[in-house]
Enzyme design. Sequence first.
Site, PDB file in Angstrom:
ATOM      1  N   HIS A   1      31.434  94.262  26.134  1.00 61.13           N
ATOM      2  CA  HIS A   1      32.552  93.387  26.498  1.00 61.13           C
ATOM      3  C   HIS A   1      32.126  91.914  26.468  1.00 61.13           C
ATOM      4  CE1 HIS A   1      36.141  92.176  28.774  1.00 61.13           C
ATOM      5  NE2 HIS A   1      35.338  91.402  29.466  1.00 61.13           N
ATOM      6  N   TYR A   2      30.962  91.618  27.061  1.00 59.30           N
ATOM      7  CA  TYR A   2      30.493  90.231  27.061  1.00 59.30           C
ATOM      8  C   TYR A   2      29.966  89.818  25.695  1.00 59.30           C
ATOM      9  CZ  TYR A   2      31.730  89.773  31.822  1.00 59.30           C
ATOM     10  OH  TYR A   2      32.483  89.697  32.958  1.00 59.30           O
ATOM     11  N   HIS A   3      29.520  90.793  24.933  1.00 52.69           N
ATOM     12  CA  HIS A   3      29.134  90.511  23.552  1.00 52.69           C
ATOM     13  C   HIS A   3      30.357  89.988  22.781  1.00 52.69           C
ATOM     14  CE1 HIS A   3      27.036  90.940  19.742  1.00 52.69           C
ATOM     15  NE2 HIS A   3      28.080  91.597  19.269  1.00 52.69           N
TER      16      HIS A   3
ATOM     17  N   ALA B   1      31.217  86.619  23.930  1.00 52.53           N
ATOM     18  CA  ALA B   1      30.304  85.608  23.385  1.00 52.53           C
ATOM     19  C   ALA B   1      30.673  85.280  21.931  1.00 52.53           C
ATOM     20  CB  ALA B   1      28.857  86.087  23.484  1.00 52.53           C
TER      21      ALA B   1
END
Length: 683
Positions: free
Chosen positions: A312-314, A317
């Site tokens: 999700h944070y990938h 980003a």
Amino acid sequence: MSSANSSFILQLTHSIMKNYLLFLLLILSPQFSFGQEVAAHVFELIDLDYPGLEKVKKNYNEGNLDFALDELLSYYRGRQGINHPDIDLNQLSLSPRELKIADEGLKHQFFVHKGYQPSFFYGEDIDWTYWPVKDNELRWQLHRTKWWQPMGKAYQVSKDEKYAKEWTLQYLDWIYKNPLLSSSSASTEEVSSGELASVENVRFAWRPLEVSHRLQDQTIQFLLFQDSEYFTPAFLSQFLCNYHKHAEHILGNYSQKGNHLLFEAQRMIYAGAFFPEFKQARTWRSSGISILNREIKKQVYADGMHFELDPHYHLAAINIFAKAIRVADANGFRNEFGADYLSTVEKMIEWVINCHFPNYTNPMFSDAKQDTKQEMLKNYQEWEKIFPENLSIRYMASDRQRGAAPEHLSKAFLSSGFYVFRNGWTEDAIQMTLKAGPPAFWHSQPDNGTFELFIKGRNFFPDSGSYVYAGSAEVNKQRAWFKQTRVHNTLTLNRENMSQCDSKNLIWDRTTHHIERLVYENPSYEGLTHRRSVFFVDQSFFILVDEAIGEAEGKVAIHYNLCEGDFKLDNSKHRINSEFEDDNNLVLQVFSSSSMAVLKEEGWVSYAYRQKAARDSFAFELEKKDKSTVRFISVILPTTKPEHLPKIKASFIRTQADELQVQVQINKKKYRVGYRTSEFNVY
Ligand code: MG
């Protein structure tokens, strides 16, 4: 009262009085002609020599501040040449969901978090400190004011001034009730409890991540509302001063690291690009760009995965880096990004193409939630604008109508520790994505070795997910459940969480017998190393060999957490099989080196924040009585009709220190898989 205390009270009183007076004046009449004090403050912040501001400057220099403000508003309403990459006023549409959010916003029923629906009522007289459930996200995200943009779109589409009127009121109410008090004020002893609440409130209202959120969204709100009669010259000056305070606050308070820092930097680029008239605009923009240029090298592994190891944070980003490029392209400053910046973003997208599943869903490792196909298509379409030559991005963006699938099938991401076995790129493919990487941060879970397995449209082993973030003890307890090692498809000792996640790849290859191999090991517990070997045989089924190596003693178990639906356990055979009626089924059978029990465990899966569904989970457990290694063989085989189960046998042929050989028989066909330690990668 000390002088520091009295100075704080004066500061607070002055701040409240000043804002309250302005607030009263503004709500009395939208046509109110703005007073000189605040106008003067705005003009200190703006570069009056900026092209297009000649009339503003002339009036200001002649002391006609009201006229100068009128001219400033006219300038913004007619401004050309500053392009916003995220909104096109000529192609606006308002979904029923957005209209609902906008209309509820009018009634102070604010859309703060989709995990808390229906939205809470924040009072006729808005209480910006209302915190109905002690989940930090609910308190923080109130200050992202996510309902303002739907209100702006509703205003643009309907031209109904009620949306603009309410937005200006709420905007000023927010300024008035959320003053940025300095943190040193918090230590003042003689401040009343009400004032302390205001100081405490700064931690939520002015957390840099939330500030950056508003910094970005208010560029869009500015465009949506600026033609309203309620967007007066006076309001403009309030807006610009508040906006300036936001950007300056981030400039002095960037987060230390991680995704927060990326978000803040990207949004500072937006601030600098969208309001170049501010004297500080260049500083904001270049600070954001230099942080992104630096952090993309620090936060992204050589294989393209973001260092928080969370899909999700990938994705977040990627979108941060991509948004920065898009705003730069729209306004002509792409050349300010470093040479490797674009190729790194492209690699990050390739991680997504490989590790997400053919139906566009993602593995829910770490804190990831489930993205929908619609959301992912939109992402790919945005990325295609930046990488129009990349055939795989085009393939994904067009739902496989254009472009081309990558030429490879299986792929390892060796530095971040993600491994993908697949036999195709379309929805009838088999694909396993396995996570076994280096240590990561808060968002990553102690889950090394876990995997999701997608077969012909069904994910048979979805990750448990994360369910909720942080807050009160109750909320933290819920989070802790989903984070446990035992709710992942990996090995535990005494059901405890792994104490270390730092996996080393030992083998990733394809044998001459067309068997794809992964061998890695993780120092999971003190005195116990988990070595897992995965064999993808004939691109059609999996053999997993788990070894618990070391001095530690206790109950060793391997865990399998299945998707929702019917699964049947045959305890005597240590076998589980699904009973779906669509002929897309699976059998899982486990064999071990010593006597083993199958235990039904508590099982939940959470695809979205604060939503969970019950599912079957099993532990295959045996006793490790001494330092000898214990071993399991798991065969995971796709099947069709549940009533025609294949006969599966498996046994260890060799278990030497330097060699492991396993034989698996499915009906009459025999397979040999294994490794020699001489084949291990050397570090
Ligand atoms: Mg998980």
